[in-house]
Design an enzyme around this catalytic site. Structure first.
Site, PDB file in Angstrom:
ATOM      1  N   GLU A 190       0.872  -1.000  -0.161  1.00  0.00           N
ATOM      2  CA  GLU A 190       0.206  -0.283   0.415  1.00  0.00           C
ATOM      3  C   GLU A 190       0.881   1.410  -0.227  1.00  0.00           C
ATOM      4  OE1 GLU A 190      -4.724  -1.398   1.997  1.00  0.00           O
ATOM      5  OE2 GLU A 190      -2.541  -0.691   3.730  1.00  0.00           O
ATOM      6  N   ARG A 213       5.660  -7.996   8.671  1.00  0.00           N
ATOM      7  CA  ARG A 213       3.845  -7.850   8.313  1.00  0.00           C
ATOM      8  C   ARG A 213       3.953  -9.023   7.032  1.00  0.00           C
ATOM      9  NH1 ARG A 213      -0.114  -4.397   7.534  1.00  0.00           N
ATOM     10  NH2 ARG A 213      -1.917  -4.949   8.752  1.00  0.00           N
ATOM     11  N   ASP A 266      -8.431  -8.987   3.783  1.00  0.00           N
ATOM     12  CA  ASP A 266      -8.243  -8.281   4.709  1.00  0.00           C
ATOM     13  C   ASP A 266      -9.254  -7.662   5.959  1.00  0.00           C
ATOM     14  OD1 ASP A 266      -7.265  -6.021   5.975  1.00  0.00           O
ATOM     15  OD2 ASP A 266      -8.116  -4.239   4.874  1.00  0.00           O
ATOM     16  N   GLU A 302      -2.039 -12.117  13.131  1.00  0.00           N
ATOM     17  CA  GLU A 302      -2.908 -10.499  13.378  1.00  0.00           C
ATOM     18  C   GLU A 302      -4.773 -11.045  13.143  1.00  0.00           C
ATOM     19  OE1 GLU A 302      -2.002  -6.463  11.651  1.00  0.00           O
ATOM     20  OE2 GLU A 302      -1.165  -7.701  10.860  1.00  0.00           O
ATOM     21  N   GLU A 345     -13.079  -2.536  11.741  1.00  0.00           N
ATOM     22  CA  GLU A 345     -12.798  -1.676  10.496  1.00  0.00           C
ATOM     23  C   GLU A 345     -14.201  -2.118   9.327  1.00  0.00           C
ATOM     24  OE1 GLU A 345      -9.611  -1.287   6.852  1.00  0.00           O
ATOM     25  OE2 GLU A 345      -9.352  -2.133   8.527  1.00  0.00           O
TER      26      GLU A 345
END
Length: 677
Positions: free
Chosen positions: A268, A301, A341, A363, A369
């Protein structure tokens, strides 16, 4: 009248006075002087963490006398403890001071949930060494994907002024076994590594230390170039390596027990080693070498995706599996629970178990979200359990994600589990009183991943509200139903990522925003057309199924054997396909959306009946949130069904509730919720 008023207070199942939720699940009542005189809490150790355990018990324990003892020889306990009691006294033994503190909170949990505290024979050893919250907090105190107000960390006041909430935060985490925290956003500002900010970080670390909590920082990979003007941040250049070694030395001079770095790189738009033609292993190992002399850890990550013709769900596997065995032993690859995601439902990431020579950690995302922010009640323990209990088959049947990551299958030096926090400055910490349960559930599962979602909910309800069975039973069921309800009214049957482009709150399956790349668009994921719906990830599609071990590759790859709750994740299914219920795909989709709406309405009914058991403030605040959720559920149902109906050309089953909106009106809704991806 006055006597009658006080009599009503005494007879009420709960206090008539308001509570703001700030005490979380730690609503202990101090014992009176008589009780203090009746029992003793003994401890020989002078360690501040051990002393804290004694203080908590002295203030709140209503049972028999307790002896707290440290025995470093019982190394198998790690952070854990043994508790034995026969009614005449309780003996608590731990190998580390933090173990005594965790044991103290265990005893208080038993007490507050009205469990037997006289006959005790307990041994608790945590499943993971590092149980860590990731705060996506920015230095301007905004919180990326945060829905509970500004960040707890008042950087402008630090290091001189310490908010009392810092210690309250540490205490809450310690009470559920969380022992680490990443203070800043993975989209990290290099400024966090400057001398001024390290002084501020030190102040927080000094508060957290006595609660057994270590501080970690998210590091921006370009920090050498940005902060000190190096020509680049190439991890194989000695000048860059020396910069990081000097920076790490500086950090440990401030914070001797600093945990290490969390890094988001080459994802990103974030900088990383690939900017210089290097690999993730090159970047992670450079930082690991700098941290190694101090015992520090790199959490690197695996959330990586960039514009490509490939299926986004495949990218983490494709980038990391070829690097297996190339990472230092103080590097752990941090992998999201699902391959895209943090969706309301995803299959587990196939990367789990695929790297047999590399430490891996999961994670999760506590902050909602993609599950209605802090407006929707969604108890996430079932989601966490679904991922942890998923069988990867990497070492044969029984190779669950939990066992792959907790060290029981692949032996690593340290094991870890993480989650993105939902904590902010709001008085109730999480924006929704029931969102506290997700923070609590993560901590409990990080300690013991074999706990059931029901048992965790039961503990949380009894500590947070009341032990009254007429309250606990219906609320526990409401919580257990809530995640599936959200999936039903948002994205059932394996649908995913059909949210509005910029804020991830409302539905936008049409995805007509301009300027976004394909893998940011809902149509990329649902692929609706006149034939059917869903993303073809079979051998004739993107072949993402090939990343799973047998027999999962064939189970997921076959429409007949694929679990229906993931069907549209792996298959493009004809509208007329017959489901197990005997209904067509289209009718089944309609039933799920309608069921989600109806379920949320039962939440409202359930909660309203429980008013006598809840203080006025929390009752009304939860009631208000449930009203929003019920309206949003209808919004989701109508938007998705009306849009998909333009492709299916089939009627919504007439026994189901009719849409109350027009599609063109729904398309005009644009919420002003600017957030970064």
């Amino acid at each position: 009248m006055r006597r009658l008023f006080f009599l009503l207070i005494l007879l009420s199942p709960c206090s008539l006075f308001a509570e703001d939720g700030s005490q979380l699940w730690l609503r202990y009542t101090p014992v009176d002087k008589h009780m203090v005189q009746q029992r003793t809490i003994s401890l020989q150790a002078k360690d501040q963490t051990a002393q804290l355990a004694k203080q908590e018990l002295e203030k709140y324990w209503r049972g028999s006398s307790i002896s707290l003892r440290l025995d470093k020889k019982i190394k198998k306990l790690r952070d854990g403890y043994q508790i034995k009691g026969d009614g005449t006294g309780v003996e608590v033994v731990a190998a580390k001071p933090a173990g005594l503190l965790y044991a103290a909170y265990h005893l208080l949990r038993l007490q507050e949930t009205e469990t037997d505290i006289e006959h005790l024979d307990i041994e608790e050893i945590p499943d993971y060494d590092i149980r860590i919250l990731n705060h996506w907090d920015n230095l301007d105190r905004t919180v990326e994907r945060g829905y509970a107000g500004y960040s707890l960390w008042k950087w402008d006041e630090l290091p001189k002024q310490l908010s009392p909430r810092y210690e309250q935060y540490a205490r809450a985490n310690a009470s559920i076994g969380i022992n680490a925290t990443v203070l800043n956003n993975v989209n990290a500002s290099p400024q966090i590594l400057t001398a001024d900010y390290l002084e501020k970080v030190k102040a927080l670390a000094d508060v957290f230390r006595k609660y057994g909590i270590k501080v970690y920082l998210s590091a921006n990979f370009s920090s050498p170039k940005v902060l000190d003007g190096l020509s680049d941040s190439d991890p194989l250049r000695k000048e860059v390596q020396d910069w990081w070694k000097a920076k790490v030395k500086e950090i440990y001079q401030h914070i001797p027990d600093f945990g290490g770095f969390l890094v988001k790189a080459n994802s990103e738009g974030q900088p990383g080693p690939q900017d210089y033609g290097r690999t993730h292993a090159d970047g992670a190992n450079m930082l690991a070498d700098a941290l190694k002399p101090y015992g520090g850890l790199v959490m690197w990550r695996a959330f990586v995706y960039n514009p490509t013709e490939e299926d986004r769900a495949k990218q983490a596997y494709q980038e990391f599996v070829p690097l297996d065995g190339e990472f230092r032993d103080n590097v752990i690859i941090q992998i999201k629970n699902g391959p895209v995601d943090f969706q309301p439902r995803e299959p587990f990431t196939p990367l789990f178990g695929a790297m047999k020579n590399t430490a891996q950690m999961i994670e999760f995302q506590i902050t909602q979200e993609y599950l209605g922010f802090s407006n929707h009640l969604a108890y996430l323990a079932p989601l966490f359990k679904e991922a942890l209990d998923a069988d990867t088959y990497s070492e044969g049947k029984g190779s669950t994600v939990a066992r792959v990551t907790d060290g029981s299958i692949f032996k690593g030096k340290r094991t870890a589990i993480s989650a993105v926090a939902n904590i902010g400055e709001d008085m109730n910490w999480t924006g929704h009183h029931f969102a506290q349960a997700n923070w609590y559930a993560f901590g409990r599962l990080a300690w013991n991943h074999q706990l059931s979602s029901e048992d965790i909910a039961n503990e949380w309800i009894r500590q947070t509200f009341t032990n009254a069975a007429n309250f606990v039973t219906p609320v526990r069921q409401l919580m257990m139903d809530s995640r599936e309800a959200v999936v039903d009214y948002m994205m059932p049957l394996g649908l995913h990522h059909i949210f509005a482009f910029d804020h991830h709150y409302g539905p936008e399956p049409w995805g007509d925003r301009k300027g976004g790349r394909p893998d940011w668009m809902p149509w990329y994921y649902h692929n609706a057309d006149t034939i059917g719906l869903g993303f073809d990830r079979t051998a004739t599609g993107s072949n993402a199924v090939s990343q799973y071990y047998p027999p999962l590759d064939s189970i997921y790859g076959n429409m007949a054997s694929c679990p229906e709750n993931l069907l549209l994740w792996f298959h493009h299914v004809p509208w007329t396909h017959t489901m197990k219920s005997g209904r067509t795909l289209w009718a089944e989709l309609c039933v799920h959306y309608d069921r989600g709406v109806q379920c949320v309405r039962t939440f409202q009914k359930t909660w309203d009946k429980l008013e006598p058991y809840v203080d006025t403030q929390r009752f009304k605040e939860v009631q208000s949130k449930l009203k929003i959720q019920a309206k949003d559920a209808v919004w989701w149902k109508d938007a998705c069904l009306l849009y998909f109906q333009t492709f299916s050309k089939m009627p919504i089953p007439y026994e189901l509730e009719r849409p109350t909106h027009e599609l063109e009106e729904l398309k005009k809704i644009k919420l002003n919720m600017k957030q970064h991806n």
